[in-house]
Design a protein around this motif. Structure first.
Motif, PDB file in Angstrom:
ATOM      1  N   MET A   1       0.835  -1.188   0.000  1.00  0.00           N
ATOM      2  CA  MET A   1       0.000   0.000   0.000  1.00  0.00           C
ATOM      3  C   MET A   1       0.881   1.254   0.000  1.00  0.00           C
ATOM      4  N   LYS A   2       0.607   2.153  -0.928  1.00  0.00           N
ATOM      5  CA  LYS A   2       1.423   3.359  -1.064  1.00  0.00           C
ATOM      6  C   LYS A   2       1.332   4.260   0.160  1.00  0.00           C
ATOM      7  N   SER A   3       0.165   4.290   0.809  1.00  0.00           N
ATOM      8  CA  SER A   3      -0.002   5.189   1.950  1.00  0.00           C
ATOM      9  C   SER A   3       0.905   4.822   3.114  1.00  0.00           C
ATOM     10  N   LEU A   4       1.394   3.596   3.138  1.00  0.00           N
ATOM     11  CA  LEU A   4       2.267   3.167   4.229  1.00  0.00           C
ATOM     12  C   LEU A   4       3.688   3.700   4.067  1.00  0.00           C
ATOM     13  N   ASP A   5       3.988   4.240   2.892  1.00  0.00           N
ATOM     14  CA  ASP A   5       5.326   4.777   2.647  1.00  0.00           C
ATOM     15  C   ASP A   5       5.506   6.173   3.246  1.00  0.00           C
ATOM     16  N   ARG A   6       4.398   6.845   3.531  1.00  0.00           N
ATOM     17  CA  ARG A   6       4.482   8.202   4.087  1.00  0.00           C
ATOM     18  C   ARG A   6       4.901   8.128   5.558  1.00  0.00           C
ATOM     19  N   THR A   7       5.735   9.054   5.998  1.00  0.00           N
ATOM     20  CA  THR A   7       6.162   9.081   7.395  1.00  0.00           C
ATOM     21  C   THR A   7       5.448  10.216   8.129  1.00  0.00           C
ATOM     22  N   TYR A   8       5.192   9.984   9.404  1.00  0.00           N
ATOM     23  CA  TYR A   8       4.482  10.944  10.238  1.00  0.00           C
ATOM     24  C   TYR A   8       5.253  11.169  11.531  1.00  0.00           C
ATOM     25  N   GLU A   9       5.014  12.316  12.146  1.00  0.00           N
ATOM     26  CA  GLU A   9       5.635  12.611  13.436  1.00  0.00           C
ATOM     27  C   GLU A   9       4.815  12.081  14.599  1.00  0.00           C
ATOM     28  N   THR A  10       3.496  11.998  14.430  1.00  0.00           N
ATOM     29  CA  THR A  10       2.619  11.662  15.560  1.00  0.00           C
ATOM     30  C   THR A  10       1.883  10.343  15.391  1.00  0.00           C
ATOM     31  N   LEU A  11       2.073   9.673  14.246  1.00  0.00           N
ATOM     32  CA  LEU A  11       1.364   8.432  13.946  1.00  0.00           C
ATOM     33  C   LEU A  11       2.319   7.404  13.370  1.00  0.00           C
ATOM     34  N   THR A  12       1.916   6.146  13.437  1.00  0.00           N
ATOM     35  CA  THR A  12       2.565   5.104  12.648  1.00  0.00           C
ATOM     36  C   THR A  12       1.489   4.277  11.959  1.00  0.00           C
ATOM     37  N   LEU A  13       1.818   3.767  10.788  1.00  0.00           N
ATOM     38  CA  LEU A  13       0.926   2.891  10.025  1.00  0.00           C
ATOM     39  C   LEU A  13       1.674   1.601   9.717  1.00  0.00           C
ATOM     40  N   GLU A  14       0.989   0.482   9.911  1.00  0.00           N
ATOM     41  CA  GLU A  14       1.607  -0.817   9.640  1.00  0.00           C
ATOM     42  C   GLU A  14       0.535  -1.776   9.142  1.00  0.00           C
ATOM     43  N   LEU A  42      -3.541  12.925  11.044  1.00  0.00           N
ATOM     44  CA  LEU A  42      -4.623  11.956  11.129  1.00  0.00           C
ATOM     45  C   LEU A  42      -5.549  12.082   9.928  1.00  0.00           C
ATOM     46  N   GLU A  43      -5.857  13.311   9.553  1.00  0.00           N
ATOM     47  CA  GLU A  43      -6.699  13.514   8.368  1.00  0.00           C
ATOM     48  C   GLU A  43      -5.996  13.001   7.115  1.00  0.00           C
ATOM     49  N   ARG A  44      -4.716  13.320   6.972  1.00  0.00           N
ATOM     50  CA  ARG A  44      -3.968  12.887   5.796  1.00  0.00           C
ATOM     51  C   ARG A  44      -3.898  11.358   5.707  1.00  0.00           C
ATOM     52  N   ALA A  45      -3.634  10.718   6.844  1.00  0.00           N
ATOM     53  CA  ALA A  45      -3.532   9.262   6.864  1.00  0.00           C
ATOM     54  C   ALA A  45      -4.871   8.612   6.509  1.00  0.00           C
ATOM     55  N   ALA A  46      -5.952   9.148   7.065  1.00  0.00           N
ATOM     56  CA  ALA A  46      -7.268   8.569   6.799  1.00  0.00           C
ATOM     57  C   ALA A  46      -7.645   8.726   5.328  1.00  0.00           C
ATOM     58  N   LEU A  47      -7.382   9.901   4.771  1.00  0.00           N
ATOM     59  CA  LEU A  47      -7.704  10.123   3.360  1.00  0.00           C
ATOM     60  C   LEU A  47      -6.869   9.222   2.452  1.00  0.00           C
ATOM     61  N   ASP A  48      -5.596   9.064   2.787  1.00  0.00           N
ATOM     62  CA  ASP A  48      -4.733   8.184   1.993  1.00  0.00           C
ATOM     63  C   ASP A  48      -5.185   6.738   2.080  1.00  0.00           C
ATOM     64  N   LEU A  49      -5.497   6.277   3.289  1.00  0.00           N
ATOM     65  CA  LEU A  49      -5.932   4.897   3.455  1.00  0.00           C
ATOM     66  C   LEU A  49      -7.213   4.635   2.684  1.00  0.00           C
ATOM     67  N   GLU A  52      -6.866   3.284  -0.793  1.00  0.00           N
ATOM     68  CA  GLU A  52      -6.183   2.006  -1.020  1.00  0.00           C
ATOM     69  C   GLU A  52      -7.184   0.922  -1.420  1.00  0.00           C
ATOM     70  N   ASP A  53      -7.045   0.399  -2.631  1.00  0.00           N
ATOM     71  CA  ASP A  53      -7.968  -0.620  -3.117  1.00  0.00           C
ATOM     72  C   ASP A  53      -7.911  -1.893  -2.289  1.00  0.00           C
ATOM     73  N   ASP A  54      -6.743  -2.196  -1.735  1.00  0.00           N
ATOM     74  CA  ASP A  54      -6.572  -3.456  -1.007  1.00  0.00           C
ATOM     75  C   ASP A  54      -6.930  -3.349   0.472  1.00  0.00           C
ATOM     76  N   LEU A  55      -7.296  -2.167   0.938  1.00  0.00           N
ATOM     77  CA  LEU A  55      -7.629  -1.989   2.349  1.00  0.00           C
ATOM     78  C   LEU A  55      -8.953  -2.669   2.675  1.00  0.00           C
ATOM     79  N   ARG A  56      -8.986  -3.397   3.798  1.00  0.00           N
ATOM     80  CA  ARG A  56     -10.202  -4.098   4.211  1.00  0.00           C
ATOM     81  C   ARG A  56     -10.656  -3.709   5.613  1.00  0.00           C
ATOM     82  N   ALA A  57      -9.726  -3.290   6.483  1.00  0.00           N
ATOM     83  CA  ALA A  57     -10.087  -2.877   7.836  1.00  0.00           C
ATOM     84  C   ALA A  57      -8.936  -2.074   8.426  1.00  0.00           C
ATOM     85  N   VAL A  58      -9.281  -1.202   9.380  1.00  0.00           N
ATOM     86  CA  VAL A  58      -8.291  -0.392  10.087  1.00  0.00           C
ATOM     87  C   VAL A  58      -8.460  -0.628  11.580  1.00  0.00           C
TER      88      VAL A  58
END
Length: 270
Positions: A1-14, A42-49, A52-58
Motif C-alpha cells: 500500500m502506497k499510503s504506508l510509505d508516508r512518514t508521520y511525526e505523531t502516527l505510525t501505520l503498519e 490523522l486527516e492525511r492518513a485517513a484520506l490516503d488509506l 487504497e484498493d486493497d484496504l479491508r479494515a483499520v
C-alpha cells in the motif's frame, strides 16, 4: 500500500495482516494527546488509506499506556487568545480530522488500550467498533476544563451509542467510565483478557476480511447513513439501492458458487 510509505511525526501505520492496517497514535510520552500536527496527520492518513484498493479494515490504537489523552493542554494556553474566526478554524481542523477517520469506507476498530479522555473519547467514538483492554477508561473531560461535551461529535455519537440519560450522566459529571462499565453500557463491544487486546482486534478484523469487500463497505455506508435518517421508508430506499448494486458485482455469484461447491469463496471486491 502506497499510503504506508508516508512518514508521520505523531502516527505510525503498519499492515499487520493482508488488508488490515494498524494506525497507532504515537506520542506515548504525552499519553498520545492531540496536537494540531496530529490533527493534520490523522486527516492525511485517513484520506490516503481510503484510497487504497486493497484496504479491508483499520485498527486504531495508541502507543504506550494510553489510547489518547485528549487535546494536549500544553498547547491549550493560547486558545483563549484566538479571535473568533481563528478559533473556528482551530475547531474545524480538529473536527475534520476525526470525521476523516469515521469516513474511511472500511470498518474501523478502536483497540482502546488505556485512557481515552475528552478528544480521545471522541476519537474512539468515530470507530465502528470499540474493543477495550482491562486498563481502558473513558471520560468526557470537557466540563472539567470549562468546555462543553458538545465537541468533536461526542454529543451526537455517544447519545446514539449509550442513550441520552447515560450520556448526560457521563457528560455532566466528567466522571471516569472504567472498562467493566463501558462494556455493560455498550461503550465498548467487549473487554479483552490482559495482553490480548490487539490479538482480539486483529482476529475481529480477519473475520471482516473474509467477507465480500463490497458487502462490508456498503453495509457500513447503510449503517452510518441510516443513523441520520428519520424515516423507515428512506432507510429501506437506501438499503434497496445497495442490494441492487451488489448483485451486479462479481462477489455475489462467487459466494453462491462457493456455497454450492462447498468451498470458501474468493472475493475480489469488483
Amino acid at each position: 500500500m502506497k499510503s504506508l510509505d508516508r512518514t508521520y511525526e505523531t502516527l505510525t501505520l503498519e499492515e499487520a495482516t493482508p488488508g488490515v492496517v494498524v494506525l497507532t497514535l504515537n506520542r506515548p510520552d504525552r499519553y498520545n494527546a492531540m496536537t494540531n500536527q496530529m490533527f493534520v496527520e490523522l486527516e492525511r492518513a485517513a484520506l490516503d488509506l481510503d484510497q487504497e484498493d486493497d484496504l479491508r479494515a483499520v485498527v486504531l490504537t495508541g502507543a504506550g499506556m494510553a489510547f489518547c489523552g485528549g487535546y494536549d493542554l500544553a498547547d491549550a494556553d493560547g486558545l483563549a487568545d484566538l479571535g473568533a474566526i481563528q478559533m473556528l478554524n482551530q475547531q474545524e481542523r480538529a473536527a475534520r480530522s476525526l470525521v476523516s477517520v469515521r469516513s474511511i469506507r472500511v470498518p474501523v476498530i478502536a483497540a482502546v488500550n488505556g485512557p481515552a479522555a475528552g478528544g480521545g473519547l471522541a476519537l474512539a467514538l468515530q470507530a465502528d467498533i470499540r474493543l477495550g483492554s482491562p486498563e481502558a477508561k473513558f471520560n468526557a473531560a470537557f466540563v472539567k476544563i470549562g468546555l462543553t461535551a458538545g465537541d468533536l461529535g461526542t454529543s451526537w455519537l455517544l447519545t446514539r451509542l449509550v442513550g441520552p440519560a447515560v450520556t448526560s450522566d457521563i457528560c455532566f459529571t466528567g466522571r471516569m467510565v472504567y472498562a467493566e462499565e463501558a462494556a455493560r453500557i455498550g461503550l465498548v463491544n467487549s473487554v479483552s483478557e490482559p495482553g490480548k487486546l490487539m490479538e482480539d482486534a486483529l482476529e475481529l478484523a480477519g473475520q471482516m476480511v473474509a467477507n465480500s469487500p463490497g458487502g462490508v463497505q456498503l453495509s457500513k455506508k447503510a449503517l452510518q447513513a441510516n443513523m441520520e435518517i428519520g424515516s423507515y421508508a428512506a432507510a429501506l430506499e437506501l438499503e434497496n439501492r445497495g442490494q441492487a448494486l451488489l448483485t451486479r458485482s462479481t462477489d455475489m455469484p462467487e459466494a453462491l458458487a462457493a456455497f454450492k461447491e462447498k468451498r470458501k469463496p474468493v472475493f475480489k471486491g469488483e
